[in-house]
Write a protein that holds these residues in place. Structure first.
Motif, PDB file in Angstrom:
ATOM      1  N   ALA A   5      -2.781  23.021  -1.448  1.00 39.90           N
ATOM      2  CA  ALA A   5      -2.275  22.105  -0.424  1.00 39.90           C
ATOM      3  C   ALA A   5      -2.947  22.390   0.917  1.00 39.90           C
ATOM      4  O   ALA A   5      -2.879  23.511   1.432  1.00 39.90           O
ATOM      5  CB  ALA A   5      -0.766  22.248  -0.285  1.00 39.90           C
TER       6      ALA A   5
ATOM      7  N   LEU B   9      -7.955  20.193  -2.627  1.00 40.85           N
ATOM      8  CA  LEU B   9      -6.866  19.353  -3.130  1.00 40.85           C
ATOM      9  C   LEU B   9      -6.976  19.160  -4.641  1.00 40.85           C
ATOM     10  O   LEU B   9      -5.970  19.191  -5.355  1.00 40.85           O
ATOM     11  CB  LEU B   9      -6.851  18.002  -2.405  1.00 40.85           C
ATOM     12  CG  LEU B   9      -6.461  18.051  -0.927  1.00 40.85           C
ATOM     13  CD1 LEU B   9      -6.710  16.707  -0.257  1.00 40.85           C
ATOM     14  CD2 LEU B   9      -5.001  18.469  -0.772  1.00 40.85           C
TER      15      LEU B   9
ATOM     16  N   HIS C  58      -4.556  31.192  -2.612  1.00 45.49           N
ATOM     17  CA  HIS C  58      -4.005  30.424  -3.735  1.00 45.49           C
ATOM     18  C   HIS C  58      -4.092  31.201  -5.048  1.00 45.49           C
ATOM     19  O   HIS C  58      -3.160  31.188  -5.858  1.00 45.49           O
ATOM     20  CB  HIS C  58      -4.748  29.082  -3.863  1.00 45.49           C
ATOM     21  CG  HIS C  58      -4.248  28.224  -4.983  1.00 45.49           C
ATOM     22  ND1 HIS C  58      -3.058  27.544  -4.902  1.00 45.49           N
ATOM     23  CD2 HIS C  58      -4.779  27.942  -6.205  1.00 45.49           C
ATOM     24  CE1 HIS C  58      -2.870  26.868  -6.023  1.00 45.49           C
ATOM     25  NE2 HIS C  58      -3.903  27.091  -6.832  1.00 45.49           N
TER      26      HIS C  58
END
Length: 177
Positions: free
Chosen positions: A165, A160, A138
């Motif tokens: 995701a 989250l 990420h």
């Protein structure tokens, strides 16, 4: 072996085989007995009629043993190189031990099984390092790719909250045995 008729807290009925009554109680306390339809571990025995062997029931069993099994699916060509044949449908050896009788439930379980298989085939398994690896992807610290693995509920919620995701993979009853 003892066969118990069981129900979960959602009202689903199913059978389970156990070595003895203590074995059932021990497995329930350790949350090892779960409903094949919904996965609930809140399971209890239901009333059962005792199985009494009589001459008439023995005769019926002998007649039913002579009935032939259904034919196996014919092999078909598979698109993957090096895998020349694949069964057109699940063979007896491939059938899960606890399949729902209701066609809608069976279709749902098969759909979840196909989804899980597709994710596993198209992703890298990172094991217990899932949360750490998801963060690295990420934040651009490592190459972007599909991954799957294990993490705690708390770590999944933290991911989250960070805007990462994640989706839990369904764990099906026959995978817990």
């Amino acid at each position: 072996m003892i066969r118990y008729s069981l129900t979960c807290d959602a009202g689903h009925a199913f059978d389970g085989w156990f070595r003895n009554s203590d074995d059932f109680d021990n497995q329930c306390q350790r949350d090892l007995v779960s409903c094949p339809l919904c996965g609930s571990v809140h399971v209890q025995k239901t009333l059962m009629a005792p199985a009494v062997s009589t001459a008439r029931s023995k005769e019926g069993r002998q007649q039913s043993e002579t009935i032939q099994a259904p034919p196996q699916a014919e092999p078909v060509e598979d698109a993957k190189p090096g895998n020349e044949t694949a069964a057109a449908g699940p063979t007896a050896a491939q059938q899960p031990a606890l399949m729902p009788v209701d066609p809608k439930h069976r279709e749902l379980i098969e759909g979840l099984r196909a989804l899980r298989r597709k994710v596993v085939e198209s992703s890298d398994y990172v094991g217990k390092e899932f949360a750490e690896e998801a963060r690295k992807i990420h934040y651009g610290e490592t190459e972007e790719r599909n991954i799957y693995g294990e993490t705690s509920k708390e770590d999944a919620e933290a991911l989250l909250d960070e805007g990462i995701a994640v989706v839990p993979l369904p764990v099906l009853p026959d995978e817990q045995n």
